[in-house]
Design a protein around this motif. Structure first.
Motif, PDB file in Angstrom:
ATOM      1  N   UNK A   1      35.420  26.073  62.060  1.00 39.99           N
ATOM      2  CA  UNK A   1      34.801  27.324  61.593  1.00 39.99           C
ATOM      3  C   UNK A   1      35.642  28.618  62.074  1.00 39.99           C
ATOM      4  N   UNK A   2      36.288  28.474  63.021  1.00 37.06           N
ATOM      5  CA  UNK A   2      37.223  29.498  63.762  1.00 37.06           C
ATOM      6  C   UNK A   2      38.697  29.814  62.873  1.00 37.06           C
ATOM      7  N   UNK A   3      38.844  28.958  61.885  1.00 38.47           N
ATOM      8  CA  UNK A   3      40.210  29.173  61.180  1.00 38.47           C
ATOM      9  C   UNK A   3      39.615  29.633  59.653  1.00 38.47           C
TER      10      UNK A   3
ATOM     11  N   UNK B   1      28.999  29.865  60.955  1.00 36.41           N
ATOM     12  CA  UNK B   1      28.140  30.152  62.128  1.00 36.41           C
ATOM     13  C   UNK B   1      27.963  31.737  61.822  1.00 36.41           C
ATOM     14  N   UNK B   2      28.911  32.538  61.765  1.00 33.08           N
ATOM     15  CA  UNK B   2      28.793  33.994  61.591  1.00 33.08           C
ATOM     16  C   UNK B   2      29.608  34.600  60.788  1.00 33.08           C
ATOM     17  N   UNK B   3      29.308  34.359  59.466  1.00 30.35           N
ATOM     18  CA  UNK B   3      30.082  34.705  58.396  1.00 30.35           C
ATOM     19  C   UNK B   3      30.069  36.520  58.296  1.00 30.35           C
ATOM     20  N   UNK B   4      31.120  36.851  57.740  1.00 30.54           N
ATOM     21  CA  UNK B   4      31.082  38.354  57.238  1.00 30.54           C
ATOM     22  C   UNK B   4      30.128  38.476  56.171  1.00 30.54           C
ATOM     23  N   UNK B   5      29.317  39.647  55.760  1.00 28.95           N
ATOM     24  CA  UNK B   5      28.611  39.938  54.771  1.00 28.95           C
ATOM     25  C   UNK B   5      29.264  39.647  53.360  1.00 28.95           C
ATOM     26  N   UNK B   6      28.493  39.018  52.336  1.00 29.40           N
ATOM     27  CA  UNK B   6      29.125  38.392  51.088  1.00 29.40           C
ATOM     28  C   UNK B   6      29.612  39.594  50.413  1.00 29.40           C
ATOM     29  N   UNK B   7      28.781  40.539  50.409  1.00 29.07           N
ATOM     30  CA  UNK B   7      29.021  41.726  49.378  1.00 29.07           C
ATOM     31  C   UNK B   7      30.347  42.681  50.209  1.00 29.07           C
TER      32      UNK B   7
ATOM     33  N   UNK C   1      38.911  35.771  49.523  1.00 26.98           N
ATOM     34  CA  UNK C   1      37.664  36.102  49.936  1.00 26.98           C
ATOM     35  C   UNK C   1      37.339  34.854  50.664  1.00 26.98           C
ATOM     36  N   UNK C   2      37.472  33.769  50.034  1.00 33.05           N
ATOM     37  CA  UNK C   2      36.909  32.527  50.528  1.00 33.05           C
ATOM     38  C   UNK C   2      37.659  32.104  52.057  1.00 33.05           C
ATOM     39  N   UNK C   3      38.915  32.513  52.063  1.00 30.27           N
ATOM     40  CA  UNK C   3      39.653  32.300  53.049  1.00 30.27           C
ATOM     41  C   UNK C   3      39.063  33.207  54.654  1.00 30.27           C
ATOM     42  N   UNK C   4      38.444  34.387  54.009  1.00 29.07           N
ATOM     43  CA  UNK C   4      38.134  35.359  55.428  1.00 29.07           C
ATOM     44  C   UNK C   4      36.740  35.406  55.496  1.00 29.07           C
ATOM     45  N   UNK C   5      35.727  34.823  54.528  1.00 33.04           N
ATOM     46  CA  UNK C   5      34.555  35.122  54.758  1.00 33.04           C
ATOM     47  C   UNK C   5      33.818  34.497  56.123  1.00 33.04           C
ATOM     48  N   UNK C   6      34.536  33.642  56.645  1.00 32.46           N
ATOM     49  CA  UNK C   6      33.768  33.199  57.880  1.00 32.46           C
ATOM     50  C   UNK C   6      34.384  33.929  59.055  1.00 32.46           C
ATOM     51  N   UNK C   7      34.931  34.884  58.825  1.00 35.67           N
ATOM     52  CA  UNK C   7      35.497  36.014  59.949  1.00 35.67           C
ATOM     53  C   UNK C   7      36.109  35.265  60.991  1.00 35.67           C
ATOM     54  N   UNK C   8      37.179  34.560  60.505  1.00 34.18           N
ATOM     55  CA  UNK C   8      37.852  33.546  61.487  1.00 34.18           C
ATOM     56  C   UNK C   8      38.561  34.278  62.649  1.00 34.18           C
ATOM     57  N   UNK C   9      39.033  33.451  63.800  1.00 37.66           N
ATOM     58  CA  UNK C   9      39.932  34.045  64.883  1.00 37.66           C
ATOM     59  C   UNK C   9      41.429  33.935  64.440  1.00 37.66           C
ATOM     60  N   UNK C  10      41.614  32.719  63.664  1.00 38.68           N
ATOM     61  CA  UNK C  10      42.973  32.495  63.134  1.00 38.68           C
ATOM     62  C   UNK C  10      42.768  32.281  61.510  1.00 38.68           C
ATOM     63  N   UNK C  11      43.920  33.347  61.089  1.00 36.41           N
ATOM     64  CA  UNK C  11      43.944  33.282  59.587  1.00 36.41           C
ATOM     65  C   UNK C  11      45.562  32.722  58.919  1.00 36.41           C
ATOM     66  N   UNK C  12      45.506  31.577  58.058  1.00 39.48           N
ATOM     67  CA  UNK C  12      46.665  31.183  57.696  1.00 39.48           C
ATOM     68  C   UNK C  12      46.541  31.826  56.096  1.00 39.48           C
ATOM     69  N   UNK C  13      47.555  32.455  55.783  1.00 37.83           N
ATOM     70  CA  UNK C  13      47.725  32.973  54.472  1.00 37.83           C
ATOM     71  C   UNK C  13      49.133  32.377  53.940  1.00 37.83           C
TER      72      UNK C  13
ATOM     73  N   UNK D   1      30.439  31.750  44.464  1.00 35.81           N
ATOM     74  CA  UNK D   1      31.557  31.016  45.345  1.00 35.81           C
ATOM     75  C   UNK D   1      31.633  31.285  46.672  1.00 35.81           C
ATOM     76  N   UNK D   2      31.560  32.762  47.054  1.00 31.96           N
ATOM     77  CA  UNK D   2      31.776  33.301  48.278  1.00 31.96           C
ATOM     78  C   UNK D   2      30.422  32.912  49.223  1.00 31.96           C
ATOM     79  N   UNK D   3      29.488  32.967  48.541  1.00 27.46           N
ATOM     80  CA  UNK D   3      28.130  32.556  49.241  1.00 27.46           C
ATOM     81  C   UNK D   3      28.239  31.161  49.685  1.00 27.46           C
ATOM     82  N   UNK D   4      28.616  30.237  48.868  1.00 26.14           N
ATOM     83  CA  UNK D   4      28.837  28.989  49.236  1.00 26.14           C
ATOM     84  C   UNK D   4      29.728  28.375  50.290  1.00 26.14           C
ATOM     85  N   UNK D   5      30.651  29.219  50.238  1.00 27.12           N
ATOM     86  CA  UNK D   5      31.546  29.173  51.628  1.00 27.12           C
ATOM     87  C   UNK D   5      31.107  29.765  52.688  1.00 27.12           C
ATOM     88  N   UNK D   6      30.576  31.118  52.715  1.00 25.69           N
ATOM     89  CA  UNK D   6      29.871  31.569  53.850  1.00 25.69           C
ATOM     90  C   UNK D   6      28.638  30.743  54.522  1.00 25.69           C
TER      91      UNK D   6
END
Ligand SMILES: Nc1ncnc2c1ncn2[C@@H]1O[C@H](COP(=O)(O)OP(=O)(O)OP(=O)(O)O)[C@@H](O)[C@H]1O
Length: 330
Positions: free
Chosen positions: A82-84, A111-117, A147-159, A102-107
């Motif tokens: 959840x942190x990635x 535990x602490x997603x960013x707002x979908x909108x 959007x799917x990759x960042x919606x969880x407000x991750x500590x570490x992002x792989x792009x 799609x974004x709601x589904x992944x959010x």
């Protein structure tokens, strides 16, 4: 669960990955620091995606030690995951859902997603949120991946090549997104073939060739770039042909003039060199030196040189010239 004080978010020692008898990653070492945007560069088939997917816990390694946010990614844990945030190289297939769905589904996985909108707006899909994801253009689908990759407000992002297929405006928007997370202290690992992208976003980078890191450090110092001489060049006009050069600053190194009629002078003091050349040209009645250029080695110059020095048949079946021509062009 949290990364310990002094521990890097990503730490890799002696990583190996073999596919049958093909050794894709061969003893790779890497430390990625907290809060930095770090680039993984290298030619096709070098082992970047293999490495990144091992760090994400998607692929199993053959050997070596790997720590990501304080854990071994091979031991998949829900809170760790959840942190990635992951934007994989290939565009996702999200079946018959709208962009928002799609974004709601992944959010819902976090535990602490960013707002979908907010996320949909950040990736520039605000106008398309009711569109079926299957009806998006290639570039829009790539934005949805982000959007799917960042919606969880991750500590570490792989792009992994996140901007491939994006138009120039969308690319800049994607860069802003990376900066947004960076400013919030998040760590980003960016795999890219666009050296301008690496230069615009990243503090440090590693170049991987044939499954090994051949260079790692601040981009500004890559390949000794900060110490490499600048080249001042101009086409010799008829008024200056055959004239002796003026007294040049110490270390200035004029190359023999080739068939193109261009004089190239290597120097660590380009301003002083120009200060000597300009009055010399004026005295001969030349107000402007034709095609005058002051060329500092670009990241692409040093990257191509690194690849040239290190390529040993990275891609199976590809010859060296093919690899070099791929570098930096995709
Ligand atoms: N599942 C697999 N089975 C067999 N070989 C594989 C597999 N996945 C990758 N490889 C091989 O491992 C090598 C490294 O591949 P990888 O995808 O990691 O390279 P890359 O640096 O990400 O390349 P690119 O820039 O083209 O995305 C390549 O030679 C590739 O053919």
């Amino acid at each position: 669960m949290a990364t310990a004080v002094g521990e890097h978010p990503v730490s890799v020692r002696g990583l190996r990955k073999s596919y049958g008898d093909w050794h894709a990653v061969q003893g790779l070492d890497l430390d990625i620091h907290q809060g930095e945007v770090f680039a993984l560069l290298g030619p096709n088939g070098a082992g970047k995606t293999t490495t990144v997917e091992i760090l994400e816990g998607v692929r199993q390694r053959t050997g070596g030690d790997v720590r990501v946010l304080g854990c071994d990614p091979a031991e998949d844990r829900r809170e760790w995951r959840a942190r990635i945030g992951v934007v994989p190289q290939t565009t996702g297939a999200y079946s018959d859902l709208t962009v928002r769905e799609v974004v709601e589904h992944f959010a819902a996985f976090y535990p602490n997603p960013l707002p979908v909108g907010q996320v949909i707006d950040m990736v520039g899909l605000g106008k398309h949120e009711k569109k079926q994801s299957t009806d998006l253009s290639g570039g829009q689908a790539r934005r949805l991946d982000v959007a799917v990759g960042i919606v969880g407000d991750p500590d570490l992002i792989f792009l992994d090549e996140p901007t491939t297929g994006l138009d120039p405006v969308a690319r800049r928007e994607a860069w802003d997104l990376v900066r947004y997370f960076s400013e919030r202290g998040r760590t980003t690992v960016l795999t890219t073939h666009y050296l301008d992208e690496a230069e615009a976003l990243c503090q440090r980078a590693a170049v991987i060739v044939a499954g090994r890191v051949v260079q790692c450090g601040p981009l500004a110092e890559f390949g000794g770039r900060s110490q490499t001489p600048t080249t001042v060049s101009f086409r010799i006009p008829p008024e200056l042909a055959g004239r002796t050069l003026p007294s040049l600053p110490p270390g200035a190194d004029p190359a023999p003039v080739g068939a193109d009629g261009v004089l190239r002078i290597g120097t660590h003091a380009p301003t002083a060199l120009l200060a000597a050349l300009v009055p010399w040209a004026h005295q001969a009645g030349v107000a402007e030196l034709p095609e005058l250029r002051v060329h500092r080695p670009t990241l692409e110059d040093v990257y191509l040189e690194l690849i040239r020095q290190n390529v040993d048949g990275t891609d199976r079946g590809a010859d060296t010239s093919q690899l070099i021509s791929q570098a930096g062009t995709r």
